[in-house]
Design a protein around this motif. Structure first.
Motif, PDB file in Angstrom:
ATOM      1  N   ALA A   1      41.739  41.532  43.688  1.00 16.47           N
ATOM      2  CA  ALA A   1      40.858  40.532  44.295  1.00 16.47           C
ATOM      3  C   ALA A   1      41.211  39.127  43.803  1.00 16.47           C
ATOM      4  N   ARG A   2      41.508  39.009  42.531  1.00 14.76           N
ATOM      5  CA  ARG A   2      41.904  37.688  41.998  1.00 14.76           C
ATOM      6  C   ARG A   2      43.182  37.205  42.670  1.00 14.76           C
ATOM      7  N   GLY A   3      44.152  38.095  42.802  1.00 15.24           N
ATOM      8  CA  GLY A   3      45.397  37.733  43.465  1.00 15.24           C
ATOM      9  C   GLY A   3      45.177  37.321  44.907  1.00 15.24           C
ATOM     10  N   ALA A   4      44.312  38.064  45.601  1.00 15.70           N
ATOM     11  CA  ALA A   4      44.023  37.745  47.001  1.00 15.70           C
ATOM     12  C   ALA A   4      43.274  36.425  47.119  1.00 15.70           C
TER      13      ALA A   4
ATOM     14  N   THR B   1      25.746  48.436  43.233  1.00 14.54           N
ATOM     15  CA  THR B   1      25.305  47.367  44.134  1.00 14.54           C
ATOM     16  C   THR B   1      26.353  46.262  44.217  1.00 14.54           C
ATOM     17  N   TRP B   2      26.877  45.839  43.073  1.00 15.71           N
ATOM     18  CA  TRP B   2      27.844  44.740  43.057  1.00 15.71           C
ATOM     19  C   TRP B   2      29.169  45.139  43.704  1.00 15.71           C
ATOM     20  N   VAL B   3      29.617  46.361  43.462  1.00 11.73           N
ATOM     21  CA  VAL B   3      30.882  46.791  44.077  1.00 11.73           C
ATOM     22  C   VAL B   3      30.703  46.905  45.596  1.00 11.73           C
ATOM     23  N   SER B   4      29.555  47.418  46.028  1.00  9.93           N
ATOM     24  CA  SER B   4      29.272  47.487  47.475  1.00  9.93           C
ATOM     25  C   SER B   4      29.252  46.093  48.089  1.00  9.93           C
ATOM     26  N   ALA B   5      28.648  45.143  47.388  1.00  7.50           N
ATOM     27  CA  ALA B   5      28.591  43.767  47.887  1.00  7.50           C
ATOM     28  C   ALA B   5      29.992  43.153  47.943  1.00  7.50           C
ATOM     29  N   ALA B   6      30.833  43.454  46.948  1.00  3.04           N
ATOM     30  CA  ALA B   6      32.210  42.959  46.955  1.00  3.04           C
ATOM     31  C   ALA B   6      32.962  43.501  48.160  1.00  3.04           C
ATOM     32  N   LEU B   7      32.755  44.762  48.463  1.00  2.77           N
ATOM     33  CA  LEU B   7      33.406  45.386  49.623  1.00  2.77           C
ATOM     34  C   LEU B   7      32.934  44.727  50.914  1.00  2.77           C
ATOM     35  N   THR B   8      31.661  44.400  50.983  1.00  5.73           N
ATOM     36  CA  THR B   8      31.121  43.704  52.158  1.00  5.73           C
ATOM     37  C   THR B   8      31.744  42.316  52.296  1.00  5.73           C
ATOM     38  N   ASP B   9      31.897  41.607  51.182  1.00  9.04           N
ATOM     39  CA  ASP B   9      32.537  40.283  51.215  1.00  9.04           C
ATOM     40  C   ASP B   9      33.963  40.374  51.737  1.00  9.04           C
ATOM     41  N   GLU B  10      34.691  41.385  51.295  1.00  8.71           N
ATOM     42  CA  GLU B  10      36.072  41.563  51.741  1.00  8.71           C
ATOM     43  C   GLU B  10      36.135  41.823  53.250  1.00  8.71           C
ATOM     44  N   THR B  11      35.231  42.673  53.709  1.00  5.84           N
ATOM     45  CA  THR B  11      35.178  42.978  55.143  1.00  5.84           C
ATOM     46  C   THR B  11      34.798  41.742  55.949  1.00  5.84           C
ATOM     47  N   THR B  12      33.857  40.969  55.427  1.00  8.65           N
ATOM     48  CA  THR B  12      33.428  39.746  56.099  1.00  8.65           C
ATOM     49  C   THR B  12      34.582  38.759  56.228  1.00  8.65           C
TER      50      THR B  12
ATOM     51  N   VAL C   1      37.758  32.108  51.481  1.00 12.42           N
ATOM     52  CA  VAL C   1      37.852  31.660  50.085  1.00 12.42           C
ATOM     53  C   VAL C   1      36.525  31.904  49.376  1.00 12.42           C
ATOM     54  N   GLU C   2      35.430  31.562  50.048  1.00 10.12           N
ATOM     55  CA  GLU C   2      34.105  31.777  49.476  1.00 10.12           C
ATOM     56  C   GLU C   2      33.825  33.270  49.290  1.00 10.12           C
ATOM     57  N   ASN C   3      34.157  34.067  50.315  1.00 11.71           N
ATOM     58  CA  ASN C   3      33.953  35.520  50.221  1.00 11.71           C
ATOM     59  C   ASN C   3      34.735  36.115  49.053  1.00 11.71           C
ATOM     60  N   MET C   4      35.981  35.708  48.901  1.00 10.80           N
ATOM     61  CA  MET C   4      36.812  36.272  47.842  1.00 10.80           C
ATOM     62  C   MET C   4      36.356  35.784  46.464  1.00 10.80           C
ATOM     63  N   GLY C   5      35.837  34.575  46.390  1.00  8.65           N
ATOM     64  CA  GLY C   5      35.251  34.106  45.136  1.00  8.65           C
ATOM     65  C   GLY C   5      34.063  34.963  44.744  1.00  8.65           C
ATOM     66  N   ASP C   6      33.211  35.278  45.736  1.00  7.46           N
ATOM     67  CA  ASP C   6      32.073  36.163  45.476  1.00  7.46           C
ATOM     68  C   ASP C   6      32.541  37.553  45.066  1.00  7.46           C
ATOM     69  N   THR C   7      33.587  38.043  45.716  1.00  6.67           N
ATOM     70  CA  THR C   7      34.136  39.361  45.374  1.00  6.67           C
ATOM     71  C   THR C   7      34.582  39.391  43.917  1.00  6.67           C
TER      72      THR C   7
ATOM     73  N   GLN D   1      44.268  45.529  51.528  1.00  3.93           N
ATOM     74  CA  GLN D   1      44.708  46.176  50.280  1.00  3.93           C
ATOM     75  C   GLN D   1      43.607  46.109  49.220  1.00  3.93           C
ATOM     76  N   VAL D   2      42.974  44.956  49.111  1.00  2.00           N
ATOM     77  CA  VAL D   2      41.887  44.796  48.143  1.00  2.00           C
ATOM     78  C   VAL D   2      40.710  45.693  48.519  1.00  2.00           C
ATOM     79  N   ALA D   3      40.367  45.718  49.795  1.00  4.02           N
ATOM     80  CA  ALA D   3      39.243  46.532  50.252  1.00  4.02           C
ATOM     81  C   ALA D   3      39.480  48.015  49.983  1.00  4.02           C
ATOM     82  N   GLN D   4      40.712  48.461  50.124  1.00  4.23           N
ATOM     83  CA  GLN D   4      41.009  49.878  49.876  1.00  4.23           C
ATOM     84  C   GLN D   4      40.804  50.237  48.408  1.00  4.23           C
TER      85      GLN D   4
END
Length: 196
Positions: free
Chosen positions: A77-80, A142-153, A105-111, A177-180
């Motif tokens: 996620a950091r790399g992405a 909860t946080w990992v699920s939210a990170a996955l949602t951010d990636e999808t968004t 950029v905002e979504n990945m920062g949240d991730t 790749q990050v989402a997987q």
């Protein structure tokens, strides 16, 4: 080009790794544990590939497996996030692409933030039992699920008409790749939480 070279050597590297495991029973047990554990994930081949380098550290620990999977996801996620940020500096972007990149950029920062919190929280949960353990594990889930949602968004932001092209393909390829690995990490965290 570098990715193609890496993937062409991947079978050779895995063969060497398997051969070294055959000479070391602990490493062989750890790799077997990883393969078996990854069956519960949505992307088992990605799971195995991403966790094999850490087999010695993981051993046969469900907690270490979940922790390592989270750390792999955080690293990707950091790399992405850096990749997406650099994409915003490209010249000739269409206004929609620029807007989607800013949102991404905002979504990945949240991730990155959520996965960082998850790694820390799972580390705290190591020394805790009972109801408090369940509370910490619920936070991680909860946080990992939210990170996955951010990636999808982030990827969905490029789904509108007029967004075809190399920018969309590059972002989608990287974020998928990050989402997987994030999806796999969530599955392994869920498995650890349910069996603890």
């Amino acid at each position: 080009m570098a990715r193609q070279i890496l993937f062409s050597f991947l079978p050779l590297l895995l063969t060497i790794f398997y051969m070294s495991c055959a000479a070391n029973p602990a490493a062989a047990a750890a790799t077997s544990f990883i393969k078996t554990s990854c069956r519960v994930t949505r992307y088992p081949a990605v799971c195995v590939q991403s966790l094999y380098p850490f087999a010695t550290r993981i051993g046969q620990s469900k907690r270490e497996l979940a922790q390592t999977a989270l750390q792999v996801s955080l690293s990707k996620a950091r790399g992405a996030a850096v990749f997406v940020s650099r994409m915003t500096r490209l010249r000739g972007l269409k206004p929609r692409e620029r807007g989607a990149l800013r949102d991404c950029v905002e979504n990945m920062g949240d991730t990155v933030d959520r996965l960082s919190q998850s790694v820390q929280e799972l580390g705290h949960a190591e020394r805790i039992v009972g109801e408090e353990f369940l509370f910490h594990m619920s936070n991680v889930q909860t946080w990992v699920s939210a990170a996955l949602t951010d990636e999808t968004t982030c990827v969905d932001g490029f789904g509108t008409a007029g967004m075809e092209g190399s920018v969309k393909a590059a972002i989608k390829g990287r974020i998928v790749q990050v989402a997987q690995v994030t999806s796999n990490a969530l599955a392994l965290v869920n498995r650890f939480a349910s069996r603890h």
